[in-house]
Scaffold this active site. Structure first.
Site, short mmCIF file in Angstrom:
data_model
loop_
_atom_site.label_atom_id
_atom_site.label_comp_id
_atom_site.label_asym_id
_atom_site.label_seq_id
_atom_site.Cartn_x
_atom_site.Cartn_y
_atom_site.Cartn_z
NE ARG A 41 -41.82 19.04 -1.97
CZ ARG A 41 -42.02 17.83 -2.52
NH1 ARG A 41 -43.17 17.55 -3.11
NH2 ARG A 41 -41.08 16.93 -2.47
CB SER A 45 -36.15 21.13 0.94
OG SER A 45 -35.67 19.81 0.93
CD GLU A 104 -39.88 22.27 -0.43
OE1 GLU A 104 -40.22 21.39 0.39
OE2 GLU A 104 -39.13 22.05 -1.38
#
Length: 303
Positions: free
Chosen positions: A176, A226, A296
């Site tokens: 990520r 998320s 995130e």
């Protein structure tokens, strides 16, 4: 309404592409966020180059966004200039099993184009509500795959308005993340390499992924996907649920009852509501497991 400094000059430079005091809630999938001093959606590469050159010469804060699908903008908004890489950068070219996509292309659109042309590899992107540019910067992924598995090269623009190509090995891809995150470079175009595959089989897998997403994620409420990264060997959703956070609520922000790694906006949630929930979840997970969850989502602006 008081116009922010530089607005008139920038509006004259890019007529019809500039807004003052634009609510960022209109430009994030959470539907949350205070106003940006100046908001620009350039109509092309030349216009974007004019903008970044103008900003660079004045030393003003500059932020780039795509679809706002991985973004929390604080309630006080953003001081400086926000640039949306949108529909003007949404073209897709197909050359055998290679896809060349503008950074403003929605991932779902790219996956659909790939399917129709018998190019496999992007099935995992079905239903991800981000743009190609943002997906590369964040190395977005699902179902065990990510953009790092497909990207061959990107075209970026630097703060002087100059274009540069970088291959995948120069992008520092990680879980990520990439070295584009937090840099002054903006992605304009992405070249992805897929594999030849039967379009019907691609469609079947895409439908399966989409059905799984609909069953396991709270798609009926605004969210940013998320919220936390998965720690090594664990999933953030499981940790959050086991820590007793599922359904926890602050104002109109709620830890989803469907997927605990989502915080949903039930209607009038503020960024402050979301931030309070984030801190509570982090605290409870740490108390239970000794694990610190890291974000995130990206956070911009001021309280």
């Amino acid at each position: 309404m008081t116009l922010p400094a530089g607005f008139k000059e920038l509006n004259a430079l890019l007529p019809g592409q500039v807004k003052a005091n634009e609510p960022m809630a209109r430009h994030t999938t959470w539907r949350i966020g205070g106003p940006a001093d100046i908001f620009v959606e350039p109509t092309g590469v030349k216009e974007l180059a004019r903008l970044v050159t103008w900003v660079h010469g004045r030393g003003l804060p500059l932020y780039f966004i795509g679809n706002g699908s991985n973004l929390l903008v604080k309630d006080g908004g953003i001081r400086g200039i926000v640039v949306k890489i949108g529909r003007a950068f949404g073209q897709v070219q197909v050359q055998e099993t290679t896809l060349i996509a503008g950074a403003g292309t929605m991932l779902g659109v790219l996956a659909s184009v790939a399917q129709k042309n018998g190019v496999g590899g992007l099935e995992f992107a079905t239903g991800i509500p981000g743009t190609v540019g943002g997906a590369v910067v964040m190395n977005a992924g699902a179902n065990g795959l990510s953009m790092a598995d497909l990207v061959q090269e990107v075209t970026v623009m630097d703060s002087s308005g100059e274009l540069e190509r970088r291959n995948a090995g120069e992008l520092g891809f990680g879980y990520r993340t990439s070295n584009l995150l937090g840099s002054s470079l903006v992605v304009l175009e992405v070249t992805c390499r897929g594999v030849a595959r039967d379009p019907d089989r691609i469609r079947a897998d895409m439908e399966q992924y989409l059905a799984r997403r609909r069953a396991s994620q709270p798609l009926s409420y605004p969210s940013a996907g998320s919220v936390f990264k998965n720690p090594p060997g664990k999933t953030a959703g499981w940790l959050i649920e086991q820590a007793g956070c599922k359904g926890m609520r602050q104002g109109d922000a709620q830890v989803s009852l469907i997927h605990a790694n989502f915080i949903v906006n039930l209607g009038k949630a503020t960024a402050r509501d979301v931030q309070i929930l984030i801190h509570r979840v982090q605290q409870l997970v740490y108390e239970r497991f000794g694990i610190t969850l890291t974000l995130e989502v990206q956070v911009l602006g001021e309280d």
